[in-house]
Write a protein that holds these residues in place. Structure first.
Motif, PDB file in Angstrom:
ATOM      1  N   PHE A 154       0.832  -1.198   0.000  1.00  0.00           N
ATOM      2  CA  PHE A 154       0.000   0.000   0.000  1.00  0.00           C
ATOM      3  C   PHE A 154       0.872   1.257   0.000  1.00  0.00           C
ATOM      4  CE2 PHE A 154      -2.713   3.218   2.027  1.00  0.00           C
ATOM      5  CZ  PHE A 154      -3.903   3.062   1.329  1.00  0.00           C
ATOM      6  N   ARG A 155       1.888   1.262   0.838  1.00  0.00           N
ATOM      7  CA  ARG A 155       2.756   2.442   0.912  1.00  0.00           C
ATOM      8  C   ARG A 155       3.610   2.593  -0.336  1.00  0.00           C
ATOM      9  NH1 ARG A 155       4.623   1.853   7.193  1.00  0.00           N
ATOM     10  NH2 ARG A 155       4.984  -0.268   6.446  1.00  0.00           N
ATOM     11  N   ARG A 156       3.963   1.473  -0.967  1.00  0.00           N
ATOM     12  CA  ARG A 156       4.684   1.580  -2.241  1.00  0.00           C
ATOM     13  C   ARG A 156       3.810   2.251  -3.292  1.00  0.00           C
ATOM     14  NH1 ARG A 156       6.639  -3.649  -0.991  1.00  0.00           N
ATOM     15  NH2 ARG A 156       5.032  -4.608  -2.307  1.00  0.00           N
ATOM     16  N   LYS A 157       2.526   1.886  -3.313  1.00  0.00           N
ATOM     17  CA  LYS A 157       1.618   2.495  -4.283  1.00  0.00           C
ATOM     18  C   LYS A 157       1.389   3.973  -3.978  1.00  0.00           C
ATOM     19  CE  LYS A 157       1.146  -1.125  -6.773  1.00  0.00           C
ATOM     20  NZ  LYS A 157       1.751  -1.141  -8.122  1.00  0.00           N
ATOM     21  N   GLU A 158       1.397   4.342  -2.706  1.00  0.00           N
ATOM     22  CA  GLU A 158       1.345   5.764  -2.343  1.00  0.00           C
ATOM     23  C   GLU A 158       2.493   6.519  -3.004  1.00  0.00           C
ATOM     24  OE1 GLU A 158       0.270   7.621   1.607  1.00  0.00           O
ATOM     25  OE2 GLU A 158       0.735   5.570   2.222  1.00  0.00           O
ATOM     26  N   ASN A 159       3.677   5.936  -2.906  1.00  0.00           N
ATOM     27  CA  ASN A 159       4.859   6.558  -3.504  1.00  0.00           C
ATOM     28  C   ASN A 159       4.747   6.623  -5.020  1.00  0.00           C
ATOM     29  OD1 ASN A 159       6.115   6.962  -1.028  1.00  0.00           O
ATOM     30  ND2 ASN A 159       7.197   5.006  -1.089  1.00  0.00           N
ATOM     31  N   VAL A 160       4.251   5.544  -5.617  1.00  0.00           N
ATOM     32  CA  VAL A 160       4.103   5.518  -7.077  1.00  0.00           C
ATOM     33  C   VAL A 160       3.171   6.633  -7.540  1.00  0.00           C
ATOM     34  CG1 VAL A 160       3.122   4.187  -9.002  1.00  0.00           C
ATOM     35  CG2 VAL A 160       4.632   3.068  -7.352  1.00  0.00           C
ATOM     36  N   PHE A 161       2.086   6.846  -6.819  1.00  0.00           N
ATOM     37  CA  PHE A 161       1.125   7.889  -7.180  1.00  0.00           C
ATOM     38  C   PHE A 161       1.816   9.247  -7.251  1.00  0.00           C
ATOM     39  CE2 PHE A 161      -2.218  11.000  -6.204  1.00  0.00           C
ATOM     40  CZ  PHE A 161      -3.185  10.644  -7.128  1.00  0.00           C
ATOM     41  N   SER A 162       2.599   9.574  -6.235  1.00  0.00           N
ATOM     42  CA  SER A 162       3.286  10.866  -6.233  1.00  0.00           C
ATOM     43  C   SER A 162       4.394  10.926  -7.279  1.00  0.00           C
ATOM     44  CB  SER A 162       3.873  11.139  -4.837  1.00  0.00           C
ATOM     45  OG  SER A 162       2.866  11.533  -3.927  1.00  0.00           O
ATOM     46  N   VAL A 164       4.466   9.437 -10.196  1.00  0.00           N
ATOM     47  CA  VAL A 164       3.835   9.645 -11.505  1.00  0.00           C
ATOM     48  C   VAL A 164       3.506  11.118 -11.703  1.00  0.00           C
ATOM     49  CG1 VAL A 164       1.736   9.244 -12.855  1.00  0.00           C
ATOM     50  CG2 VAL A 164       2.914   7.321 -11.783  1.00  0.00           C
ATOM     51  N   TRP A 165       2.884  11.738 -10.687  1.00  0.00           N
ATOM     52  CA  TRP A 165       2.507  13.145 -10.824  1.00  0.00           C
ATOM     53  C   TRP A 165       3.732  14.050 -10.883  1.00  0.00           C
ATOM     54  CZ3 TRP A 165      -1.777  15.251 -12.430  1.00  0.00           C
ATOM     55  CH2 TRP A 165      -2.944  14.492 -12.377  1.00  0.00           C
ATOM     56  N   GLY A 166       4.776  13.719 -10.140  1.00  0.00           N
ATOM     57  CA  GLY A 166       6.001  14.501 -10.223  1.00  0.00           C
ATOM     58  C   GLY A 166       6.610  14.452 -11.616  1.00  0.00           C
ATOM     59  N   ALA A 167       6.645  13.262 -12.208  1.00  0.00           N
ATOM     60  CA  ALA A 167       7.217  13.099 -13.542  1.00  0.00           C
ATOM     61  C   ALA A 167       6.374  13.802 -14.598  1.00  0.00           C
ATOM     62  CB  ALA A 167       7.334  11.604 -13.865  1.00  0.00           C
ATOM     63  N   GLY A 208      -3.864   6.338 -11.999  1.00  0.00           N
ATOM     64  CA  GLY A 208      -5.018   5.507 -11.687  1.00  0.00           C
ATOM     65  C   GLY A 208      -4.719   4.035 -11.874  1.00  0.00           C
ATOM     66  N   GLY A 209      -4.087   3.706 -13.020  1.00  0.00           N
ATOM     67  CA  GLY A 209      -3.779   2.315 -13.295  1.00  0.00           C
ATOM     68  C   GLY A 209      -2.667   1.749 -12.430  1.00  0.00           C
ATOM     69  N   LEU A 210      -1.647   2.571 -12.171  1.00  0.00           N
ATOM     70  CA  LEU A 210      -0.484   2.077 -11.427  1.00  0.00           C
ATOM     71  C   LEU A 210      -0.656   2.137  -9.912  1.00  0.00           C
ATOM     72  CD1 LEU A 210       2.505   3.575 -13.474  1.00  0.00           C
ATOM     73  CD2 LEU A 210       1.555   1.264 -13.578  1.00  0.00           C
ATOM     74  N   ALA A 211      -1.488   3.043  -9.415  1.00  0.00           N
ATOM     75  CA  ALA A 211      -1.560   3.229  -7.967  1.00  0.00           C
ATOM     76  C   ALA A 211      -2.969   3.189  -7.391  1.00  0.00           C
ATOM     77  CB  ALA A 211      -0.881   4.556  -7.589  1.00  0.00           C
ATOM     78  N   VAL A 212      -3.877   3.993  -7.937  1.00  0.00           N
ATOM     79  CA  VAL A 212      -5.189   4.144  -7.316  1.00  0.00           C
ATOM     80  C   VAL A 212      -5.985   2.839  -7.336  1.00  0.00           C
ATOM     81  CG1 VAL A 212      -7.386   5.370  -7.389  1.00  0.00           C
ATOM     82  CG2 VAL A 212      -5.270   6.606  -7.857  1.00  0.00           C
ATOM     83  N   GLU A 213      -6.025   2.170  -8.474  1.00  0.00           N
ATOM     84  CA  GLU A 213      -6.806   0.927  -8.559  1.00  0.00           C
ATOM     85  C   GLU A 213      -6.269  -0.165  -7.623  1.00  0.00           C
ATOM     86  OE1 GLU A 213      -7.159  -0.215 -12.626  1.00  0.00           O
ATOM     87  OE2 GLU A 213      -8.238   1.613 -13.196  1.00  0.00           O
ATOM     88  N   PRO A 214      -4.943  -0.410  -7.595  1.00  0.00           N
ATOM     89  CA  PRO A 214      -4.436  -1.392  -6.634  1.00  0.00           C
ATOM     90  C   PRO A 214      -4.704  -0.997  -5.176  1.00  0.00           C
ATOM     91  CG  PRO A 214      -2.793  -0.955  -8.321  1.00  0.00           C
ATOM     92  CD  PRO A 214      -3.876   0.051  -8.505  1.00  0.00           C
ATOM     93  N   MET A 215      -4.595   0.294  -4.867  1.00  0.00           N
ATOM     94  CA  MET A 215      -4.863   0.754  -3.504  1.00  0.00           C
ATOM     95  C   MET A 215      -6.331   0.580  -3.145  1.00  0.00           C
ATOM     96  SD  MET A 215      -2.438   4.149  -3.315  1.00  0.00           S
ATOM     97  CE  MET A 215      -2.758   4.505  -1.589  1.00  0.00           C
ATOM     98  N   GLU A 216      -7.215   0.785  -4.128  1.00  0.00           N
ATOM     99  CA  GLU A 216      -8.646   0.581  -3.915  1.00  0.00           C
ATOM    100  C   GLU A 216      -8.924  -0.878  -3.556  1.00  0.00           C
ATOM    101  OE1 GLU A 216     -12.866   1.256  -3.967  1.00  0.00           O
ATOM    102  OE2 GLU A 216     -11.181   2.661  -3.895  1.00  0.00           O
TER     103      GLU A 216
END
Length: 237
Positions: A154-162, A164-167, A208-216
């Motif tokens: 879960f925390r890895r996906k949190e990092n991925v979300f940020s 992605v937006w940073g990039a 959404g595909g890389l982070a939000v859906e798995p976190m959901e």
């Protein structure tokens, strides 16, 4: 059982979620052409006055809510500094390039927050996943604190979300900067908004595909585990 009423129990609509973006894009864009074409202002003056709107909106939000977050504060500071530099130079292209400065500073701030272990974009994502539900809030806290089976993922996906937006914002920054000095100013005024909207769409789709859906999925599994009193089964991310 107490039933939530009023604004606390109301789920944000699509319009609520995109209202700040619409204000920060549509109002400055319309203001620029109105001030330049209808009132005969110079290109620089029209850009300067139309750029004030997003900054005023951010300040008003802070005053009204009596709180701010790191992202909003960062955007405000960079906007103010960039506006001051643009006024000193009097260069309309620098006024356009300042937007790339905002994007790059925010992007670097987001990426730095991941490195520091406090991903900045989580504050904007969490309400979409928790949806004001107490069980989902409790599940989120267990996952974020390390108390759940899926906490590490879960925390890895949190990092991925940020990340992605940073990039995405860094890429948008480069495109804006190049455009500010190679494309006619009148064209770049509206094209810059296209860059922003395009970056937002890409950010939503990829994150959404890389982070939000798995976190959901992990959040739902943890909610079910909390209700049944058993440990959650690890969900494949």
């Amino acid at each position: 059982m107490t039933k939530n009423t009023g604004s606390q129990g109301r789920k944000p609509s699509v319009l609520d979620n995109f209202k700040p973006l619409l204000i920060d894009v549509a109002v400055p864009l319309g203001s620029y052409y109105l001030l330049k074409e209808a009132f005969g202002m110079s290109t620089f003056a029209a850009l300067a006055w139309s750029s004030v709107v997003p900054a005023v909106r951010t300040v008003w939000s802070v005053v009204r809510e009596r709180k701010t977050n790191a992202l909003a504060g960062l955007i405000l500071v960079v906007n103010v500094v960039s506006l001051l530099l643009s006024f000193v130079s009097g260069d309309p292209r620098l006024m356009l390039a300042k937007d790339s400065g905002v994007s790059s500073t925010v992007a670097l701030g987001i990426l730095a927050s991941v490195w520091l272990g406090r991903p900045m974009m989580t504050a904007g994502m969490k309400p979409f996943l928790v949806k004001g539900d107490a069980a989902r809030e409790a599940a989120w806290q267990r996952l974020a604190s390390g108390a759940a089976a899926d906490s590490a993922a879960f925390r890895r996906k949190e990092n991925v979300f940020s990340i992605v937006w940073g990039a995405v914002l860094l890429t948008e920054c480069v495109a804006r900067f190049v455009g500010a000095y190679t494309i006619p100013v009148d064209t770049m005024v509206w094209l810059g908004s296209v860059y922003l909207v395009g970056a937002m769409v890409i950010g939503f789709v990829v994150s959404g595909g890389l982070a939000v859906e798995p976190m959901e999925r992990m959040l739902k599994a943890e909610v079910e585990a909390g209700r049944s009193g058993r440990p959650a089964v690890t969900v494949a991310a």
